[in-house]
Write an enzyme that holds these catalytic residues in place. Structure first.
Site, mmCIF file in Angstrom:
data_model
loop_
_atom_site.group_PDB
_atom_site.id
_atom_site.type_symbol
_atom_site.label_atom_id
_atom_site.label_comp_id
_atom_site.label_asym_id
_atom_site.label_seq_id
_atom_site.Cartn_x
_atom_site.Cartn_y
_atom_site.Cartn_z
ATOM 1 N N ALA A 297 111.231 17.504 27.813
ATOM 2 C CA ALA A 297 110.260 16.611 27.197
ATOM 3 C C ALA A 297 109.153 17.475 26.608
ATOM 4 C CB ALA A 297 109.706 15.662 28.248
ATOM 5 N N GLY B 168 114.015 17.194 30.484
ATOM 6 C CA GLY B 168 114.495 16.064 29.705
ATOM 7 C C GLY B 168 115.769 16.386 28.921
ATOM 8 N N GLU C 222 118.512 15.901 31.307
ATOM 9 C CA GLU C 222 118.593 14.459 31.571
ATOM 10 C C GLU C 222 119.235 13.715 30.401
ATOM 11 O OE1 GLU C 222 114.345 14.551 32.431
ATOM 12 O OE2 GLU C 222 114.766 13.633 34.366
ATOM 13 N N GLU D 133 110.832 20.934 36.044
ATOM 14 C CA GLU D 133 109.553 20.206 35.987
ATOM 15 C C GLU D 133 108.574 20.649 37.063
ATOM 16 O OE1 GLU D 133 112.550 18.797 35.700
ATOM 17 O OE2 GLU D 133 112.516 17.299 34.112
HETATM 18 N N1 CAA Z 1 107.700 21.086 25.093
HETATM 19 C C1 CAA Z 1 106.972 21.481 24.057
HETATM 20 N N2 CAA Z 1 107.174 22.633 23.396
HETATM 21 C C2 CAA Z 1 108.175 23.417 23.820
HETATM 22 C C3 CAA Z 1 108.978 23.082 24.910
HETATM 23 C C4 CAA Z 1 108.722 21.844 25.564
HETATM 24 N N3 CAA Z 1 109.446 21.410 26.598
HETATM 25 N N4 CAA Z 1 109.868 24.064 25.105
HETATM 26 C C5 CAA Z 1 109.648 24.988 24.160
HETATM 27 N N5 CAA Z 1 108.617 24.599 23.378
HETATM 28 C C6 CAA Z 1 108.027 25.315 22.244
HETATM 29 C C7 CAA Z 1 107.180 26.469 22.703
HETATM 30 O O1 CAA Z 1 105.910 26.018 23.077
HETATM 31 C C8 CAA Z 1 107.173 27.336 21.483
HETATM 32 O O2 CAA Z 1 106.264 26.789 20.558
HETATM 33 P P1 CAA Z 1 105.148 27.764 19.837
HETATM 34 O O3 CAA Z 1 106.011 28.652 18.975
HETATM 35 O O4 CAA Z 1 104.326 26.791 19.075
HETATM 36 O O5 CAA Z 1 104.461 28.498 20.929
HETATM 37 C C9 CAA Z 1 108.565 27.129 20.908
HETATM 38 O O6 CAA Z 1 109.041 25.896 21.465
HETATM 39 C C10 CAA Z 1 109.544 28.209 21.279
HETATM 40 O O7 CAA Z 1 109.520 28.347 22.691
HETATM 41 P P2 CAA Z 1 109.307 29.749 23.438
HETATM 42 O O8 CAA Z 1 108.476 30.653 22.599
HETATM 43 O O9 CAA Z 1 108.824 29.448 24.823
HETATM 44 O O10 CAA Z 1 110.820 30.259 23.455
HETATM 45 P P3 CAA Z 1 111.478 31.293 24.498
HETATM 46 O O11 CAA Z 1 112.824 31.614 23.928
HETATM 47 O O12 CAA Z 1 110.532 32.377 24.818
HETATM 48 O O13 CAA Z 1 111.661 30.440 25.866
HETATM 49 C C11 CAA Z 1 112.278 28.499 27.162
HETATM 50 C C12 CAA Z 1 112.551 29.347 25.902
HETATM 51 C C13 CAA Z 1 112.595 29.298 28.422
HETATM 52 C C14 CAA Z 1 113.187 27.269 27.092
HETATM 53 C C15 CAA Z 1 110.794 28.083 27.208
HETATM 54 O O14 CAA Z 1 110.463 27.527 25.929
HETATM 55 C C16 CAA Z 1 110.465 27.052 28.234
HETATM 56 O O15 CAA Z 1 110.356 27.360 29.410
HETATM 57 N N6 CAA Z 1 110.286 25.777 27.820
HETATM 58 C C17 CAA Z 1 109.892 24.692 28.704
HETATM 59 C C18 CAA Z 1 111.040 24.265 29.609
HETATM 60 C C19 CAA Z 1 110.582 23.159 30.511
HETATM 61 O O16 CAA Z 1 109.728 23.321 31.356
HETATM 62 N N7 CAA Z 1 111.170 21.941 30.337
HETATM 63 C C20 CAA Z 1 110.815 20.774 31.126
HETATM 64 C C21 CAA Z 1 109.777 19.991 30.394
HETATM 65 S S1 CAA Z 1 109.092 18.672 31.370
HETATM 66 C C22 CAA Z 1 110.241 17.427 31.264
HETATM 67 O O17 CAA Z 1 111.245 17.550 30.629
HETATM 68 C C23 CAA Z 1 109.891 16.157 32.024
HETATM 69 C C24 CAA Z 1 111.047 15.233 32.164
HETATM 70 O O18 CAA Z 1 111.734 15.153 33.180
HETATM 71 C C25 CAA Z 1 111.405 14.335 31.121
#
Ligand code: CAA
Length: 258
Positions: free
Chosen positions: A66, A109, A112, A132
């Protein structure tokens, strides 16, 4: 289907391909993505010429979760009054078979969303998890429920409590995905599976899907009773007559989806 901004929708015969398209955010699922995926899927579900809906992302990310930036400022009342994420449930309620083709990150998400689909195919680069907890929240689109049903308590609990991810091989071993294919073959294989499904009788495929899904909702006795009723019901279709005649006559069936 032309006015979407965050997804691409294509038709390939009786198969519909829906591609998440927010590459700069690794397909993070904001509310617009939710609305568009749900609207597109429900529109395709109403189209009798669509026999399978494939949902995919990019090579690097099916969806990285998400949208954290969108959620970050929300408070309890915002989430409660807007019933945040609840529209995603509708994806699990479409009657047409759905297939998630997952390459790269399927986190939070994203995992999911994949689990809301009926068939889950993974590329060998796929990474699944419910991280999360590392953000100070818990899964919110059914992850704690569907992951547990898919892989059991042991792995679901570890993934949800530590946030660690699992690779495609572990996901297949655990029963989360039906098959792992080389990354370059993922879309081709997904479309092949989807065409196979779409070539079956649509009402009968819907009943098969409904019957499997029922097993997550009820007891064994009630589930078997439900299956038996639907099994009897398929004998009201022209496609049952056609399928069984074709077998007897040693030819390929020509289903009319009636
Ligand atoms: N939400 C918003 N933006 C996101 C995102 C997310 N879940 N995942 C990645 N992005 C964005 C980053 O912020 C980044 O944007 P900027 O260039 O503007 O900084 C861009 O996408 C590229 O991401 P990274 O630079 O982080 O890419 P990476 O290759 O270094 O890392 C990754 C990849 C390990 C997937 C890392 O992006 C990450 O950890 N993302 C979040 C994963 C996460 O925590 N997901 C769970 C979200 S909460 C949820 O989903 C609740 C639910 O149950 C519904």
């Amino acid at each position: 289907t032309d006015s979407y901004e965050t997804i691409l929708v294509e038709r390939k015969g009786r198969v519909a391909l829906l591609t998440l398209n927010r590459p700069k955010a690794l397909n993070a699922l904001n509310l617009q993505v939710m609305r568009e995926v749900v609207a597109a899927t429900e529109a395709l579900d109403r189209d009798p010429d669509v026999g399978c809906i494939v949902l995919t992302g990019s090579a690097k990310a099916f969806a990285a979760g998400a949208d954290i930036k969108e959620m970050s400022p929300q408070n309890y009342l915002d989430m409660y009054l807007s019933d945040w994420f609840t529209a995603w449930d509708r994806l699990g309620q479409v009657r047409t078979p759905t297939l998630a083709a997952v390459s790269g990150y399927a986190l939070g998400g994203g995992c999911e969303l994949a689990m809301l689909c009926d068939i889950l195919l993974a590329s060998d680069t796929a990474v699944f998890g419910q991280p999360e907890i590392k953000l100070g929240v818990i899964p919110g689109i059914g992850g704690s429920q569907r992951l547990t049903r898919a892989v059991g308590k042991a792995k679901a609990m570890e993934l949800c409590l530590t946030g660690r991810t699992m690779d495609a091989e572990e996901a297949e071993r655990a029963g989360l995905v039906s098959r792992v294919v080389p990354a370059d073959d993922l879309l081709g294989e997904a479309l092949t599976v989807a065409e196979t499904v779409a070539g079956m009788s649509l009402p009968v495929a819907m009943m098969a899907k409904e019957s499997v899904n029922r097993s997550f909702e009820t007891t064994l006795t009630e589930g078997v009773r439900f299956e038996r009723r639907l099994f009897h019901a398929v004998f009201a279709t022209a496609d049952q007559k056609e399928g069984m005649s074709a077998f007897t006559e040693k030819r390929a069936p020509k289903f009319t989806h009636r």
